[in-house]
Write a protein that holds these residues in place. Structure first.
Motif, PDB file in Angstrom:
ATOM      1  N   THR A   1     -36.197  78.119  97.029  1.00 10.79           N
ATOM      2  CA  THR A   1     -35.554  77.199  97.279  1.00 10.79           C
ATOM      3  C   THR A   1     -34.785  76.220  96.441  1.00 10.79           C
ATOM      4  O   THR A   1     -34.572  74.725  97.348  1.00 10.79           O
ATOM      5  N   THR A   2     -34.478  75.997  95.669  1.00 14.35           N
ATOM      6  CA  THR A   2     -33.678  75.377  95.058  1.00 14.35           C
ATOM      7  C   THR A   2     -32.959  75.400  94.351  1.00 14.35           C
ATOM      8  O   THR A   2     -32.021  76.514  93.851  1.00 14.35           O
ATOM      9  N   TYR A   3     -31.749  74.533  95.445  1.00 13.28           N
ATOM     10  CA  TYR A   3     -30.219  75.307  95.370  1.00 13.28           C
ATOM     11  C   TYR A   3     -29.559  74.688  94.465  1.00 13.28           C
ATOM     12  O   TYR A   3     -29.297  73.631  94.466  1.00 13.28           O
ATOM     13  N   PRO A   4     -29.611  75.596  92.973  1.00  6.02           N
ATOM     14  CA  PRO A   4     -28.228  75.285  92.083  1.00  6.02           C
ATOM     15  C   PRO A   4     -26.936  74.144  92.671  1.00  6.02           C
ATOM     16  O   PRO A   4     -26.140  74.348  93.238  1.00  6.02           O
ATOM     17  N   GLY A   5     -26.315  72.603  91.581  1.00  6.17           N
ATOM     18  CA  GLY A   5     -25.715  72.343  92.065  1.00  6.17           C
ATOM     19  C   GLY A   5     -24.393  73.377  91.824  1.00  6.17           C
ATOM     20  O   GLY A   5     -23.380  72.469  92.246  1.00  6.17           O
ATOM     21  N   ASP A   6     -24.112  74.213  91.129  1.00  5.23           N
ATOM     22  CA  ASP A   6     -22.834  74.556  90.499  1.00  5.23           C
ATOM     23  C   ASP A   6     -22.765  75.789  91.379  1.00  5.23           C
ATOM     24  O   ASP A   6     -21.483  76.874  91.314  1.00  5.23           O
ATOM     25  N   PHE A   7     -23.755  76.139  92.359  1.00 11.13           N
ATOM     26  CA  PHE A   7     -23.469  76.815  94.053  1.00 11.13           C
ATOM     27  C   PHE A   7     -21.642  76.893  94.582  1.00 11.13           C
ATOM     28  O   PHE A   7     -21.162  77.879  94.843  1.00 11.13           O
ATOM     29  N   ARG A   8     -21.887  75.636  95.068  1.00 13.47           N
ATOM     30  CA  ARG A   8     -20.400  75.254  95.857  1.00 13.47           C
ATOM     31  C   ARG A   8     -20.343  76.783  97.053  1.00 13.47           C
ATOM     32  O   ARG A   8     -19.129  76.837  97.102  1.00 13.47           O
ATOM     33  N   ALA A   9     -22.001  76.672  97.003  1.00 13.04           N
ATOM     34  CA  ALA A   9     -21.275  77.754  99.052  1.00 13.04           C
ATOM     35  C   ALA A   9     -20.421  76.672  99.885  1.00 13.04           C
ATOM     36  O   ALA A   9     -20.220  75.154  99.924  1.00 13.04           O
ATOM     37  N   ALA A  10     -19.991  77.181 100.941  1.00 12.93           N
ATOM     38  CA  ALA A  10     -19.156  76.591 101.692  1.00 12.93           C
ATOM     39  C   ALA A  10     -19.690  76.571 103.106  1.00 12.93           C
ATOM     40  O   ALA A  10     -19.330  76.162 103.972  1.00 12.93           O
ATOM     41  N   ILE A  11     -20.759  76.964 103.164  1.00 17.44           N
ATOM     42  CA  ILE A  11     -21.754  76.329 104.401  1.00 17.44           C
ATOM     43  C   ILE A  11     -23.092  75.849 104.039  1.00 17.44           C
ATOM     44  O   ILE A  11     -23.653  75.250 102.645  1.00 17.44           O
ATOM     45  N   ASP A  12     -23.466  75.323 105.209  1.00 14.23           N
ATOM     46  CA  ASP A  12     -23.861  74.378 105.171  1.00 14.23           C
ATOM     47  C   ASP A  12     -25.959  74.985 104.809  1.00 14.23           C
ATOM     48  O   ASP A  12     -26.352  76.109 104.809  1.00 14.23           O
ATOM     49  N   LEU A  13     -26.792  73.863 104.405  1.00  8.65           N
ATOM     50  CA  LEU A  13     -28.315  74.175 104.180  1.00  8.65           C
ATOM     51  C   LEU A  13     -29.006  75.467 104.741  1.00  8.65           C
ATOM     52  O   LEU A  13     -29.606  76.165 104.727  1.00  8.65           O
ATOM     53  N   PRO A  14     -28.989  75.122 106.129  1.00  8.48           N
ATOM     54  CA  PRO A  14     -29.935  75.298 107.527  1.00  8.48           C
ATOM     55  C   PRO A  14     -29.146  76.714 107.070  1.00  8.48           C
ATOM     56  O   PRO A  14     -29.884  78.120 107.617  1.00  8.48           O
ATOM     57  N   THR A  15     -27.835  77.062 107.140  1.00 10.67           N
ATOM     58  CA  THR A  15     -27.191  78.440 107.427  1.00 10.67           C
ATOM     59  C   THR A  15     -27.668  78.824 105.841  1.00 10.67           C
ATOM     60  O   THR A  15     -28.738  80.563 106.450  1.00 10.67           O
TER      61      THR A  15
END
Length: 314
Positions: free
Chosen positions: A51-65
């Motif tokens: 559940t640790t989302y790295p800062g370089d992920f840069r996903a286009a969708i929100d955390l709940p999704t």
């Protein structure tokens, strides 16, 4: 301090930061996995509960999704294991960032910037069965969520893919391999349980069987190639005796972690255990259902204790 307690405290600190989702702030890099050494022949690993989302992920969708992809709470279900002398390896990075249960050859060239064919020097799979999952968006780096939502609004660079492999995949696999080697060296055999959870109903881009209503458990050994079928079937029987519905090698046979480390002829048994999330949590809110969780955890502990007393060579 006991190793299991240290792991739980560390996990809570790691879960406080979720920088990789759209709109979230960047934070300092966190440890990407935890490993607790064992003293028995049993090794458990959880590659998808991070559940640790790295800062370089840069996903286009929100955390709940994004979080809908997690094998949520699997690490909590097996929290008792280190105190029993079981080796435990747990990913903190999320599978939707990098899937440790995929081979590094399972990449989708269409996700990358121009020049991928020359910049990517590692093998790329041509296996038609493996490519089915890659085309669903479920390769080493996911392209789509289970519901088919695009994860990125950009193309990735080869450099960031390599960085994810070096930071997450390689050390995680090295930790699992070390734990299995140590267990085998101590006892002359090893039993590796690859721990997962699954939704009650398969989504459109989750598997090759969309809409399938899952059993309570699916036990997978890649058709007997990663573990003794007798051992796998004994696990199925153990769970059925406790009132659970259990499928064997369908729809999940096991993927890279059991394929890579299972070698039953050398007394190295690797088995994937999938648990239906409806047994212990609310899939919509991700909240634990206390009664179901308690019953399930008690049965998992009984299963682990039974495996500790089981020598597959006999």
């Amino acid at each position: 301090m006991h190793a299991a307690l240290q792991l739980i405290q560390r996990r809570h600190r790691l879960q406080a930061a979720q920088p990789g989702a759209a709109g979230a702030p960047a934070t300092a890099p966190a440890a990407m996995f935890s490993a607790v050494p064992g003293r028995t022949a049993l090794v458990l690993d959880s590659p998808h509960s991070g559940t640790t989302y790295p800062g370089d992920f840069r996903a286009a969708i929100d955390l709940p999704t994004l979080r809908r992809a997690e094998d949520t709470h699997v690490e909590k279900l097996y929290a008792f294991a280190p105190a029993l002398g079981v080796a435990w390896v747990e990913a903190h990075f999320p599978r939707i960032y990098l899937d440790a249960n995929r081979d590094t050859a399972e990449v989708d060239a269409s996700m990358f910037e121009a020049g991928f064919d020359t910049a990517w020097t590692e093998p790329v799979t041509t296996d038609p069965v493996v490519l089915q999952k890659v085309r669903l968006g479920k390769g080493l780096i996911w392209k789509f969520t289970d519901e088919g939502v695009p994860i990125y609004d950009r193309l990735l660079s080869v450099a960031e893919a390599r960085a994810r492999i070096d930071r997450c995949w390689r050390p995680y696999h090295a930790a699992v391999a070390r734990a299995i080697d140590a267990a085998h060296a101590r006892h002359g055999y090893s039993i590796h349980i690859n721990c997962h959870s699954m939704p009650a109903v398969a989504a459109s881009h989750a598997t090759l069987h969309p809409g399938l209503h899952h059993a309570d458990f699916v036990i997978g050994d890649r058709d007997g190639s990663t573990a003794s079928p007798a051992l796998s079937q004994a696990i199925c029987a153990f769970l059925r005796e406790r009132g659970y519905s259990v499928d064997y090698n369908h729809p999940y046979k096991g993927v890279e972690l059991v394929r890579r480390y299972g070698h039953p002829a050398a007394h190295r048994h690797s088995i994937q255990v999938e648990i239906n999330r409806k047994l212990y949590m609310d899939e919509r809110t991700l909240a634990i259902e206390p009664a179901g969780f308690a019953r399930l955890q008690g049965d998992l502990r009984a299963m682990v204790e039974w495996l500790l007393a089981t020598d597959p060579r006999q």
